[in-house]
Design a protein around this motif. Structure first.
Motif, PDB file in Angstrom:
ATOM      1  N   GLN A 189     -25.834  23.260 -27.780  1.00 38.19           N
ATOM      2  CA  GLN A 189     -26.104  24.338 -28.718  1.00 38.19           C
ATOM      3  C   GLN A 189     -25.792  25.721 -28.165  1.00 38.19           C
ATOM      4  N   LYS A 190     -25.756  25.853 -26.855  1.00 39.26           N
ATOM      5  CA  LYS A 190     -25.499  27.173 -26.279  1.00 39.26           C
ATOM      6  C   LYS A 190     -24.097  27.681 -26.636  1.00 39.26           C
ATOM      7  N   ILE A 191     -23.224  26.786 -27.154  1.00 37.14           N
ATOM      8  CA  ILE A 191     -21.898  27.223 -27.581  1.00 37.14           C
ATOM      9  C   ILE A 191     -22.004  28.225 -28.721  1.00 37.14           C
ATOM     10  N   ILE A 192     -23.089  28.151 -29.505  1.00 40.72           N
ATOM     11  CA  ILE A 192     -23.281  29.105 -30.605  1.00 40.72           C
ATOM     12  C   ILE A 192     -23.396  30.521 -30.059  1.00 40.72           C
ATOM     13  N   ASP A 193     -24.108  30.701 -28.946  1.00 44.62           N
ATOM     14  CA  ASP A 193     -24.231  32.022 -28.337  1.00 44.62           C
ATOM     15  C   ASP A 193     -22.862  32.559 -27.923  1.00 44.62           C
ATOM     16  N   VAL A 194     -22.003  31.666 -27.435  1.00 45.76           N
ATOM     17  CA  VAL A 194     -20.653  32.070 -27.040  1.00 45.76           C
ATOM     18  C   VAL A 194     -19.864  32.525 -28.260  1.00 45.76           C
ATOM     19  N   PHE A 195     -19.939  31.737 -29.357  1.00 48.09           N
ATOM     20  CA  PHE A 195     -19.221  32.103 -30.585  1.00 48.09           C
ATOM     21  C   PHE A 195     -19.708  33.442 -31.133  1.00 48.09           C
ATOM     22  N   VAL A 196     -21.033  33.648 -31.120  1.00 52.03           N
ATOM     23  CA  VAL A 196     -21.598  34.901 -31.628  1.00 52.03           C
ATOM     24  C   VAL A 196     -21.109  36.075 -30.791  1.00 52.03           C
ATOM     25  N   CYS A 197     -21.089  35.904 -29.485  1.00 48.76           N
ATOM     26  CA  CYS A 197     -20.634  36.971 -28.591  1.00 48.76           C
ATOM     27  C   CYS A 197     -19.174  37.335 -28.870  1.00 48.76           C
ATOM     28  N   LYS A 198     -18.318  36.329 -29.012  1.00 47.41           N
ATOM     29  CA  LYS A 198     -16.899  36.581 -29.282  1.00 47.41           C
ATOM     30  C   LYS A 198     -16.708  37.225 -30.659  1.00 47.41           C
ATOM     31  N   LEU A 199     -17.469  36.742 -31.635  1.00 48.58           N
ATOM     32  CA  LEU A 199     -17.372  37.305 -32.981  1.00 48.58           C
ATOM     33  C   LEU A 199     -17.798  38.770 -32.979  1.00 48.58           C
ATOM     34  N   ARG A 200     -18.875  39.073 -32.279  1.00 46.89           N
ATOM     35  CA  ARG A 200     -19.345  40.459 -32.213  1.00 46.89           C
ATOM     36  C   ARG A 200     -18.298  41.366 -31.567  1.00 46.89           C
ATOM     37  N   HIS A 201     -17.691  40.915 -30.504  1.00 49.13           N
ATOM     38  CA  HIS A 201     -16.673  41.722 -29.833  1.00 49.13           C
ATOM     39  C   HIS A 201     -15.567  42.119 -30.810  1.00 49.13           C
ATOM     40  N   LYS A 202     -15.126  41.182 -31.631  1.00 51.56           N
ATOM     41  CA  LYS A 202     -14.034  41.455 -32.570  1.00 51.56           C
ATOM     42  C   LYS A 202     -14.489  42.371 -33.706  1.00 51.56           C
ATOM     43  N   LEU A 203     -15.707  42.136 -34.215  1.00 50.40           N
ATOM     44  CA  LEU A 203     -16.166  42.889 -35.379  1.00 50.40           C
ATOM     45  C   LEU A 203     -16.662  44.282 -35.038  1.00 50.40           C
ATOM     46  N   ARG A 237     -19.553  46.777 -26.310  1.00 54.54           N
ATOM     47  CA  ARG A 237     -18.638  47.635 -27.070  1.00 54.54           C
ATOM     48  C   ARG A 237     -17.212  47.466 -26.546  1.00 54.54           C
ATOM     49  N   VAL A 238     -16.305  47.206 -27.456  1.00 51.44           N
ATOM     50  CA  VAL A 238     -14.909  47.005 -27.075  1.00 51.44           C
ATOM     51  C   VAL A 238     -14.267  48.344 -26.763  1.00 51.44           C
ATOM     52  N   ALA A 239     -13.547  48.431 -25.653  1.00 52.72           N
ATOM     53  CA  ALA A 239     -12.886  49.669 -25.272  1.00 52.72           C
ATOM     54  C   ALA A 239     -11.771  49.991 -26.249  1.00 52.72           C
ATOM     55  N   ARG A 240     -11.651  51.259 -26.571  1.00 53.27           N
ATOM     56  CA  ARG A 240     -10.610  51.674 -27.515  1.00 53.27           C
ATOM     57  C   ARG A 240      -9.378  52.146 -26.753  1.00 53.27           C
TER      58      ARG A 240
END
Length: 240
Positions: A189-203, A237-240
């Motif tokens: 289930q910890k894969i969900i945390d990974v997906f959320v982290c990646k999704l947040r970075h993009k959004l 926060r993603v660097a601009r």
């Protein structure tokens, strides 16, 4: 009285459709250019749009652009029967149309379908997910903000779509695992945390630093359509 706004390639076709709709008791108007129809529908959320399309590509592009512009009106597409072929209606419906029929169409059927669409009410598909600074197209997996685009991985797209379909609900990791994997070949289930982290970075970049995925500690995750300032902003926060 429901209003019907027609976009057709000629005044003759527009008048023919107007006349049929008026016979059914609808108030009618015409906007020959798709951008003008889009604006008219946005100003009148209860109106229905009738789009007479010369080809399927035009119909798909028009419906998609309308939905991306947050037009939630009913859209009835009439596709030139010379361009009608098996399977052509599917992409148009997936792009946001509520009904697609070959044209010319018999007046009685046109009226019957208009009345059925009027009873159904406004478009309520979640194909396009609106966020503070961008729109997610669940059909293509693309997040768009002006000229910027980012394609989500399949698991990220399923995660965002699942959360956005019911923004009032807090989804547990088990819930999200079920929606993403359907009980087949599930990792930990910890894969969900990974997906959320990646999704947040993009959004975060697309939404100008606003987060739309809230962590509800001890329970799971929830979609915030209007976004919020993340407390962990300095870390992700993603660097601009």
């Amino acid at each position: 009285m429901k209003r019907v706004i027609v976009s057709a390639p000629s005044r003759e076709i527009e008048t023919e459709l107007w006349s049929a709709a008026e016979q059914a008791g609808f108030e009618c108007d015409g906007e020959p250019l798709p951008q003008d129809l889009c604006s008219a529908l946005f100003r009148d959320p209860d109106a229905m749009g009738v789009i007479r399309a010369a080809n399927a590509g035009y119909a798909v592009a028009t419906c998609r652009e309308f939905r991306q512009a947050d037009v939630k009106n009913v859209l009835f597409v009439l596709l030139d029967d010379a361009k009608w072929e098996d399977g052509c209606a599917g992409p148009i419906l997936r792009a946001g149309a509520d009904d697609v029929q070959p044209a010319p169409i018999h007046t009685d059927e046109f009226i019957a379908r208009l009345k059925a669409l009027a009873r159904r009410g406004r478009y309520n598909d979640h194909l396009f997910i609106k966020m503070p600074g961008c729109t997610f197209d669940a059909e293509t997996g693309v997040v768009a903000a002006g000229d910027k685009q980012s394609r989500l991985a399949p698991a990220e797209a399923k995660l965002l779509t699942t959360l956005a379909l019911d923004p009032g609900r807090v989804y547990s990791k088990a819930d999200l695992m079920d929606h993403i994997y359907g009980g087949e070949d599930e990792p930990e289930q910890k894969i969900i945390d990974v997906f959320v982290c990646k999704l947040r970075h993009k959004l975060l970049e697309m939404n100008d630093g606003l987060d739309v995925v809230r962590t509800v500690w001890g329970r799971g995750y929830q979609f915030e359509p209007k976004g919020f300032e993340p407390t962990f902003r300095h870390r992700v926060r993603v660097a601009r």
